[in-house]
Every structure is written in C-alpha cells, then in structure tokens.
Design a protein around this motif. Structure first.
Motif, mmCIF file in Angstrom:
data_model
loop_
_atom_site.group_PDB
_atom_site.id
_atom_site.type_symbol
_atom_site.label_atom_id
_atom_site.label_comp_id
_atom_site.label_asym_id
_atom_site.label_seq_id
_atom_site.Cartn_x
_atom_site.Cartn_y
_atom_site.Cartn_z
ATOM 1 N N ILE A 249 0.098 -1.273 -5.506
ATOM 2 C CA ILE A 249 1.070 -2.360 -5.695
ATOM 3 C C ILE A 249 0.469 -3.661 -5.173
ATOM 4 N N ASP A 250 0.513 -4.691 -5.986
ATOM 5 C CA ASP A 250 0.111 -6.025 -5.540
ATOM 6 C C ASP A 250 0.850 -7.045 -6.404
ATOM 7 N N THR A 251 1.987 -7.485 -5.899
ATOM 8 C CA THR A 251 2.835 -8.412 -6.643
ATOM 9 C C THR A 251 2.911 -9.736 -5.898
ATOM 10 N N ARG B 258 6.740 -20.970 7.437
ATOM 11 C CA ARG B 258 5.766 -19.880 7.400
ATOM 12 C C ARG B 258 6.245 -18.742 8.278
ATOM 13 N N MET B 259 5.986 -17.511 7.812
ATOM 14 C CA MET B 259 6.380 -16.322 8.561
ATOM 15 C C MET B 259 5.215 -15.348 8.653
ATOM 16 N N GLN B 260 5.182 -14.633 9.732
ATOM 17 C CA GLN B 260 4.214 -13.561 9.910
ATOM 18 C C GLN B 260 4.419 -12.486 8.847
ATOM 19 N N PRO B 261 3.342 -11.904 8.303
ATOM 20 C CA PRO B 261 3.516 -10.747 7.426
ATOM 21 C C PRO B 261 4.329 -9.658 8.135
ATOM 22 N N PHE B 262 5.218 -8.997 7.375
ATOM 23 C CA PHE B 262 6.080 -8.003 8.014
ATOM 24 C C PHE B 262 6.204 -6.762 7.138
ATOM 25 N N ALA B 263 6.630 -5.676 7.766
ATOM 26 C CA ALA B 263 6.848 -4.414 7.060
ATOM 27 C C ALA B 263 8.172 -4.499 6.316
ATOM 28 N N MET B 264 8.125 -4.313 4.993
ATOM 29 C CA MET B 264 9.290 -4.569 4.155
ATOM 30 C C MET B 264 9.780 -3.290 3.480
ATOM 31 N N PRO B 265 10.896 -2.684 3.965
ATOM 32 C CA PRO B 265 11.455 -1.511 3.295
ATOM 33 C C PRO B 265 11.910 -1.863 1.880
ATOM 34 N N LEU B 266 11.619 -0.968 0.936
ATOM 35 C CA LEU B 266 12.012 -1.215 -0.448
ATOM 36 C C LEU B 266 13.102 -0.250 -0.902
ATOM 37 N N PHE B 267 12.767 1.041 -0.929
ATOM 38 C CA PHE B 267 13.743 2.050 -1.341
ATOM 39 C C PHE B 267 13.328 3.382 -0.711
ATOM 40 N N GLY B 268 14.301 4.210 -0.418
ATOM 41 C CA GLY B 268 14.004 5.492 0.219
ATOM 42 C C GLY B 268 13.215 5.285 1.495
ATOM 43 N N THR B 269 12.078 5.987 1.582
ATOM 44 C CA THR B 269 11.211 5.817 2.749
ATOM 45 C C THR B 269 10.026 4.909 2.444
ATOM 46 N N SER B 270 10.040 4.235 1.302
ATOM 47 C CA SER B 270 8.930 3.367 0.921
ATOM 48 C C SER B 270 9.006 2.041 1.672
ATOM 49 N N VAL B 271 7.912 1.704 2.338
ATOM 50 C CA VAL B 271 7.812 0.434 3.071
ATOM 51 C C VAL B 271 6.540 -0.269 2.624
ATOM 52 N N ALA B 272 6.678 -1.482 2.139
ATOM 53 C CA ALA B 272 5.547 -2.267 1.669
ATOM 54 C C ALA B 272 5.126 -3.290 2.720
ATOM 55 N N ASP B 273 4.049 -4.003 2.408
ATOM 56 C CA ASP B 273 3.558 -5.068 3.274
ATOM 57 C C ASP B 273 3.911 -6.401 2.630
ATOM 58 N N ALA B 274 4.706 -7.210 3.313
ATOM 59 C CA ALA B 274 5.069 -8.541 2.822
ATOM 60 C C ALA B 274 4.204 -9.570 3.536
ATOM 61 N N VAL C 286 16.138 -22.231 2.917
ATOM 62 C CA VAL C 286 14.696 -22.254 2.670
ATOM 63 C C VAL C 286 14.438 -21.436 1.412
ATOM 64 N N GLU C 287 13.569 -21.934 0.548
ATOM 65 C CA GLU C 287 13.187 -21.184 -0.641
ATOM 66 C C GLU C 287 11.668 -21.074 -0.682
ATOM 67 N N GLY C 288 11.183 -19.891 -1.089
ATOM 68 C CA GLY C 288 9.743 -19.704 -1.112
ATOM 69 C C GLY C 288 9.330 -18.453 -1.829
ATOM 70 N N THR C 289 8.074 -18.058 -1.611
ATOM 71 C CA THR C 289 7.523 -16.853 -2.234
ATOM 72 C C THR C 289 6.735 -16.059 -1.206
ATOM 73 N N LEU C 290 6.566 -14.796 -1.511
ATOM 74 C CA LEU C 290 5.740 -13.920 -0.693
ATOM 75 C C LEU C 290 5.005 -12.950 -1.611
ATOM 76 N N ARG C 291 4.154 -12.152 -1.003
ATOM 77 C CA ARG C 291 3.340 -11.176 -1.743
ATOM 78 C C ARG C 291 3.675 -9.777 -1.237
ATOM 79 N N ILE C 292 3.932 -8.849 -2.152
ATOM 80 C CA ILE C 292 4.244 -7.471 -1.785
ATOM 81 C C ILE C 292 3.062 -6.586 -2.153
ATOM 82 N N ARG C 293 2.578 -5.846 -1.130
ATOM 83 C CA ARG C 293 1.433 -4.961 -1.373
ATOM 84 C C ARG C 293 1.689 -3.569 -0.819
ATOM 85 N N GLY C 294 1.024 -2.615 -1.438
ATOM 86 C CA GLY C 294 1.055 -1.224 -1.032
ATOM 87 C C GLY C 294 0.050 -0.480 -1.880
ATOM 88 N N PRO C 295 -0.083 0.844 -1.708
ATOM 89 C CA PRO C 295 -1.021 1.604 -2.546
ATOM 90 C C PRO C 295 -0.668 1.444 -4.032
#
Length: 919
Positions: free
Chosen positions: A907-909, A860-876, A896-905
């Motif tokens: 965006i909810d994947t 398990r990991m703490q949710p973190f700020a996840m850069p995607l492209f350019g200046t876009s940063v999502a919430d993981a 380790v293999e797993g899944t996470l959730r990516i969110r932003g305005p």
C-alpha cells in the motif's frame, strides 16, 4: 717530617678522588622497547570487570628476550588472576577484582601498563546486541549453573535440604553468556561469551572468572569431549567450529561447516559431533530464494578424529534451534521450525509455520530423518507450541520447550504424541535432567527463572536467577516481539521470521505480489524509515503496526511503547567480529578496503558514513526492484542479502554490488573490500538516533533542544566531565556557520544541546556531532553525524486542547472517513506541541503521543500509526496541512485542511485528504 709526609699523602689522595669524580662514567644502555602499542579501542582508564583486557603484543626484536612475559606488578588486595601469554593473538588478562593494576614485561620499566577496573552493575553493562543464551543451564556436580544472557552473569543454584533449589551465587562474566560446559575432573566451568568472542574459565572453588580465551566471532554452542581435554565451539557467523585444547588453552583447529552453526551435540563416545544450522532455510518450499549447492544444509556430522564433516543431513527443517541425543546415542532429537513462505499467512489451510520435533537416525553412516511431529497440529495437541527452542530425552519421554508460548510439552519418545504440557516462564529454552525419577528443569532466559518440573509435567518449583538488567519497557517489548499472535497468527510471532532479530534465510510473502527477504533489525531509530519498502516511519509507529497488522494481536499503549523501546535498543553486531583485531579495530587489509569503499568501489555514495546508509530509497535496487538503502554496519553477520535474497554470503553480495555499480576490482582489491565489510561495525558508541531528524526538520519551535543518542557514555576519564568533553564535539550552527551559544547536557548516552536563548524564527540551523567524540567503552565517533532544521514562524492562531481529525481513506467503493481526536498531552515537549492521537473507530486502545507544529499558517504532524479496519494499522506520514479558519475573537484555530500519505505492505497512497476541526 712525619707530619709533612702525612699531609702530602692526604693531598695526593684528595687529588686522585677529584680526578675520579671528574672522569665521565659510561651511561647505561637504554632499555629496549619490547612491546607494541595497546590496542586502540580499549580504555585502560575504565575497564569493565568481567571483560578480558588485551595487553600489548611482544615485539620480534633481537634486543628483546624470547622469555619475556607480562607479570602483575601491583593489583588490588586479594587479586589472584594472572596474565596469559599464549593461546590467542594477543596476551590477555581477566581481572578478578575492581581497582588498579600495573603490568610489566620482566624488569623493563618502560613497558609498564596501568589498568583501572570498574565493577559495573548488569544494568550498566547491558547493551542490546540480542545474543540470547542457546544452552543456558548445565548440571555441575550437585549444582545447576545458568548463563543469564543480558545480565552478563552466571548463576549457581544448589539444593537446600536435598529438596528445594535456591540460588547461592552469581558470577560476573563477559558479554552475553550463551552456553556452559563442564565435566569431571575439570576445576572450572566453561562459558561461551557470545558478545565478547571468548570462552571463559570460571574457577569452581573461587566462584570467579579467571581467564577468557578468544575463539572467534559469536561463540554460541559448546560441547566437551569425554576426557574433558577438548572443547568444541560453534562460531555462528564464521561457518566454523573452533576446537580448543584445554590443556594448553589454545584453539588448535577450525572445522569448516556451513551457514550459521550453533547447536551442538557430541556422541557419548566422543567420536561424532552433530552441528546444526540455526537458519538453514528450505530450498523446496522457498521457491523464490537463491540457493546454491552448498546451501540449505541442516546438520553436519563431524568426525572428531579427522576434524572433517563426513556427512550432511538435509530435509530436516528451516530453523534448527536445539539438539539432544538419546542416552545410547542412536537417535538425535531436533527442536525446530519449518516454513512455507509461499501462501498467505492468513490462509487457514496453509502451513506457513510448522513448529516441530524431528528425530534423526544418529547411528547410521548417512543419518536420515526417522519421524517428526507438528507440535501444534498433530492429533492430541493442546494448541500452538511456537518456536520450540529446547529438547531433552529422559526415559520414555521427550521434553520440548517453547520460548514464545512459554510452554514445556512432554511427548512419548517413540510416537511423539503429546502426553502433557505445562506453562512456564518467558523465553523457555535449554532443558536438563535432574534425577532418575524424570524430574527436569528448564531455563527461561527472558524471565530470569529456572522452572523445576516433575515427570508428570507438574511444576515443582520456580527459582529466580537474578535481577533483570533490561529497562522495564525493553523487557516488555521483547515479550511482545516473541509472543504468539492472535487469530491467523496464533502459530507464529514476530521472532518466527526475525529469528533473534535477524532474518530467517527465506523470502516471504509480505503482501500482494510482495516477496522479501526478512530485514535484520538493528540501529532502527538512527536509520528510519524502516523496511525494504520504507513503509514504516519509525519504531514508534511499528509498536502499533506490527502487533496489529502482522500478528493480529493489537498492542496496548504500554506494549506499543515497550516494543518501540525494544526495537530502538537493538544494536546488531558487537564491535569485534572475528576478523577485526581483538578490540574491534580495523586490520591493515580492512583499512585498504575502506579506501576502496570510499573511492574506487563507489560504495559510500549510497552507504554514507558514519551510519553507512544515506537513508534513501532507490527505484531499482540490486535485486531489480525498489528498495530502501540499509545500513552496512554489522552486515557481515546477516548471511542473506538484498531485498530478494539475491546473495547468501558476503562474498556473493560483494560481487552483486560491484556488478550493480559497474566497477571492476582485482582479486587483491576485492579481498581488501571484503575485509573492510567483515570488520565494519561501530568503532565507538553505536548511534541510536538524532532529533530533529529527516521527517521532523521543518517548523521546529524556537525552544528546540537538538539531541543525539549513542549506546555508550562519553569518556570522562581524562580530567574533564562528560559535559565538558561533549561540548567540544556537539555544536549548533546558524545558516552562516556561526556557532550558537549554549550548553550540552549529558544523560547516559544522550547528548542534548540547550541554546542559551530561543532560536530565531524562520531561520535555518545545523546540528553537528563531530568525529572524534570519545566513549567510555573505548573508541570514538568515526564520522560526522548531523541534521539541519528550520525554526517555525509565528503561528496564525492558537491550538485548542482538543481537536477532531477526519481522514478520507480511499477504497474501491469510494472514500471512508476515519476519525481521531487530537488531545493536548499533559507533558510539553521542547520544539513542538505534544498531542495524543486517539482513534475513534478500530484501534481505539491506541494512545500514541506525537509532536505537531504550527509554522505561520502551515500545519505539520509527526507520522503516526493509523488504524484502518479490523486489526489493520497503516503508517500515516507526510502529514501537512494549511490553517483555513481562525476565530477572529479568540484567535483560536477552527479548521485545518491537508493531505497525508498512507503506507503498508503493498500500500502506498499519496495525497489522502484530511481535515482537523474544533469539536
């Protein structure tokens, strides 16, 4: 014979004396009790110098003389202040020295009240309600006085040798001083205490606060009549201007205006008062807002003889921050920001923010706009002038300050063309003229400076006004929050929408098909996740997400931590609201409303005490769309409610809410419910977060130290240390309800439970903070705070000092790998591993330290700020994995293999795949 007679006479006398001694004398009548109890949320054992103390109200009793008054029986040597009986709902006393005071009603010994006053430093007093000074500098004779906002002081600045200005005094005052007023022949300077709901009287000769008069909630602007006998005070949350008769120190009238009145300007003859709405909105451009007939009113013109608003100026702007009149009173100048929330903020041809100066015909019976200038886009502009916050007419120049761009610009007063601009300190607001040559000074409230500028725009001098009481990280974060962005956001800042960390009254486009009312910012660390769409896991993540994604100015690690600290420090409303009793305690009507809230009105199911939010997310909120459940603490001051801004008053919001839950109340019940909501604030130390929390409660390591934070310290004035007091209210229990042995450590407002031994692996625990925990500022915790967590099982392997994480981000053309290095942090953290997330592509400047845990083979990991492209940063978030490979020889984890959730305005994947491998 003579001797016998003498003996007989003496014997008779003795008998008479003995008889008199045996006769019962009538007992004196008991003293009447002529005072009510002290207000319950004050702490007389530790009262802060600078704040008013409310003495008990007198009883209306036939045995009590109507001439009784509170008097000082004893006080520290040199104290000269006296109690005041009239002018406010409660008698009051403003201490002038630290030490011990005793008060008494006349000669009634049973009425004595003891008060211990403590001189606390600005840093000790600072609480981030974020109520910055509106009119923070004033000419007082040959001096300049400044209201220093978060330091709770007023500085005096005087000329040295007739040339240079230098601070020569600092006066301790009430909470968040916001405006000053003075005029000959007053012997005192008036100061609006925006956080204390009072107007203070500072004796000029003594340099001491001698009285503080309650006027109403959040007094923001002041205007003084030409004869110096009447003071006008704007009350930001009450839609009123209070009128104070200074000869008797009493509020004698209240003028009803409209939403969020703050800036004031009084005509030279004193006959007309101009009152500006700070957040009026724009019904023309804000097509999705819900405006009624009384909304979007920009400036009210009040006739001071009849004390009524005789006309209203519309079509001025959306956020009106400052007003100033020409010397002859014919023109009114407005520093403002207008908004167009419809187009994308990234559209280069759009004008989502127009920072402007607007000139209004102040001499007309119905004032109208004469001319205006877009300070950023007009021909000859030197560039963005973001969030203009001060304006001043001097000769043929019009000076405008920009709190975000750290600028002052000089305009031609007639054409509004830019003549000069000069860089000044952070938070430039109020301007003041210094001499006939056109020299001016600007108050920079964030940098605690006064800048002196020549008529040509050159810097003559910079004067330091005092120490900054804010923690360095909070000060840096405030600057990140208020500074302009980059690229498409060069003409706005976070504070352009979150005006003074509130909303700006409009519904903005936050992404594809996303139209939201701007969310007020308060108690964020205690009420995660954040945002109407709950797409931000924490203020820590937003420290990177906000600057990058919203204002296109990626934050350094220091800036991200600063923004996190600033956002996490925001408390929202102070305890008293203008509707509460003067100490912030509930009225009888509010207590009845609280019963309705908890019962018949069915409100507390979602808005659960003590945070007044369940922190849940509902599929269809009151605006008809999905929404996070916000806290209602301090919500009375927001003014615009719900995700779609469906209500523009608390009254309307209550009606929407009652319709939503299908509850019918009588008129009396509805009034009581409104009273409760108007008075709903933290009645002790405001909660600032608990750990472990909702998203950190699984797989906690056995050495965990659960903690909770409050804005105020625990009360240690009743014979016990703060740790001893806290130990009675802070407990850790196992799954059967048995208390775990341990101690409570106290550091400021943070309380940490330290178990006597490591917790049992795989076991469930409950961390509780019980109601009644007392605070030094007065009051107590008004409901139980708690969290549950599970302790990790033994890990299947050991974690390496460095691992590589690859996230497979889905897109229209397939998946794109986004890579990070997870480096072991130098400092350990009880309850988890401590890792630093190092992005390897965009956002490579990020250095976010997070917790991570191994629970058997679960990762398990703490949710973190996840850069995607350019200046876009999502919430993981929801980062969960399974250990799939362990080196049999070293027991080191390989994969380790797993899944996470990516969110932003917009965006909810969910279920985004990731892998973590050894390098």
């Amino acid at each position: 014979m003579r001797a016998n007679r003498l003996l007989l006479l003496c014997s008779s006398s003795v008998l008479l004396l003995l008889a008199g001694a045996c006769r019962e004398e009538p007992e004196p009548s008991p003293e009447p009790v002529c005072s009510e109890a002290l207000l319950p949320l004050q702490n007389p054992r530790s009262h802060t110098l600078g704040e008013v103390f409310y003495l008990p109200r007198l009883k209306q009793d036939a045995q009590c003389s109507s001439t009784l008054e509170w008097q000082v029986v004893s006080a520290p040597e040199g104290s000269r202040n006296t109690p005041y009986m009239r002018g406010a709902p409660e008698p009051r006393f403003t201490p002038d020295l630290p030490g011990d005071y005793v008060f008494r009603l006349g000669e009634l010994s049973n009425s004595e009240v003891s008060l211990h006053v403590v001189a606390r430093s600005p840093a000790e007093r600072f609480r981030n309600h974020y109520l910055p000074p509106l009119s923070g500098v004033l000419r007082v004779g040959d001096e300049l006085w400044t209201a220093n906002g978060p330091s709770y002081t007023v500085s005096r600045v005087a000329r040295v040798d007739g040339t240079y200005w230098r601070k020569h005094g600092e006066v301790t005052v009430g909470s968040w001083p916001s405006a000053l007023a003075w005029r000959d022949p007053l012997p005192y300077v008036l100061v609006a205490h925006r956080g204390s709901d009072t107007v203070g009287f500072i004796d000029r000769a003594r340099g001491v606060l001698v009285d503080s008069l309650w006027v109403g909630d959040e007094p923001s602007g002041l205007a003084l009549s030409p004869d110096a006998q009447r003071l006008y005070v704007s009350l930001a949350t009450q839609r009123q201007v209070a009128v104070v008769d200074l000869t008797v120190r009493e509020v004698v009238a209240r003028v009803e205006v409209g939403f969020d009145p703050r800036a004031l300007a009084l005509s030279p003859d004193g006959r007309r008062l101009f009152v500006a709405s700070y957040r009026s909105g724009n019904r023309i451009k804000d097509t999705r807002g819900t405006y009624g007939l009384s909304d979007d009113k920009d400036i009210w013109v009040v006739d001071t003889a009849s004390l009524t608003a005789t006309s209203i100026v519309e079509g001025v702007s959306a956020d009106l921050r400052a007003l100033a009149l020409s010397a002859d009173g014919t023109e009114l100048y407005v520093a403002a920001t207008d908004g167009d929330p419809e187009p994308s903020q990234a559209d280069a041809s759009a004008k989502p923010f127009v920072h402007e100066v607007v000139v209004v015909d102040a001499d007309a019976g119905l004032p109208t706009v004469l001319r205006r200038a877009d300070l950023t886009r007009q021909s000859g502009s030197g560039g963005p002038v973001v969030n203009p916050a001060g304006v001043l007419a001097v000769g043929d120049s019009l000076w405008v300050s920009s709190e975000s761009s750290e600028l002052v610009v000089a305009l031609n007063r007639n054409t509004l063309a830019e003549k000069a601009r000069v860089q000044v300190g952070a938070g430039a607001r109020q301007l003041v003229a210094l001499d006939a040559a056109g020299t001016v000074a600007v108050h920079c409230f964030q940098s605690f400076e006064l800048w002196v500028l020549g008529a040509d725009g050159t810097v003559r001098q910079k004067v330091n006004l005092g120490e900054d009481p804010r923690p360095a990280s909070v000060a840096l974060g405030e600057r990140v929050f208020t500074r302009p962005g980059g690229s498409f956001a060069a003409n706005h800042s976070c504070s352009s929408c979150h005006v003074e960390t509130q909303n700006d009254g409009m519904v903005w486009r936050f992404g594809p098909s996303i139209w939201h009312n701007v969310r007020p910012l308060q108690l964020l660390d205690a009420t995660t996740p954040l945002g109407w769409s709950a797409y931000v896991s924490s203020s820590e993540n937003f420290g990177y997400q906000g600057p990058s994604s919203i204002v296109a100015r990626p934050a350094t690690p220091e800036e991200a931590l600063g923004l996190q600290a600033f956002l996490g420090s925001l408390l929202g409303a102070p305890r008293a609201t203008g509707h509460t009793r003067l100490d912030g305690s509930y009225t009888e009507a509010a207590l009845r409303g609280k019963e309705l809230f908890d019962g018949k009105a069915s409100c507390s199911g979602c808005h659960v005490p003590p945070l007044y939010t369940s922190r849940g997310y509902i599929a269809q909120g009151k605006s008809g769309e999905p929404a996070d459940i916000p806290t209602l603490l301090g919500s009375y001051r927001h003014g615009v409610y719900f995700v779609g801004a469906k209500a523009r008053s608390l009254e309307a919001a209550v009606d929407v809410a009652l319709d939503y839950v299908k509850v019918s109340l009588s008129a009396e019940e509805r009034a009581d419910l409104l009273s409760f909501l108007r008075e709903l604030t933290p009645k002790g130390g405001a909660p600032m977060g608990i750990w472990p929390d909702l998203d950190s409660a699984e797989g906690v390591y056995p050495d965990v130290r659960p903690s909770v934070a409050f804005a105020d310290s625990v009360d240690d004035t009743q014979g016990k240390t703060a740790s001893q007091v806290a130990a009675e209210y802070v407990v850790l229990e196992d799954a059967l309800g048995n208390r775990v042995s341990g101690a409570v450590e106290v550091e400021g407002g943070r309380l940490t439970f330290v178990p006597a031994a490591p917790l049992a692996q795989g076991a469930r625990y409950r961390f509780r903070v019980l109601p009644g925990l007392p605070f030094l500022s007065g009051g107590a915790l008004w409901g139980e705070l708690g969290t549950e967590f599970t302790v990790a099982r033994p890990a299947v392997g050991s974690w390496a000092s460095s691992m590589r994480m690859i996230v497979q981000v889905p897109g229209r053309g397939g998946t794109t790998p986004v890579e990070f290095v997870l480096a072991a942090a130098e400092a350990s953290r009880p309850g988890a591993l401590a890792l630093t997330v190092l992005p390897q592509g965009s956002g490579s400047q990020q250095r976010q330290q997070i917790w991570a845990r191994l629970d058997a083979d679960r990762w398990r990991m703490q949710p973190f700020a996840m850069p995607l492209f350019g200046t876009s940063v999502a919430d993981a978030s929801e980062v969960v994995g399974l250990v799939t490979h362990v080196d049999p020889s070293t027991q080191g984890i390989i994969r380790v293999e797993g899944t996470l959730r990516i969110r932003g305005p917009g965006i909810d994947t969910k279920d985004v795949a990731f892998s973590i491998v050894s390098p």
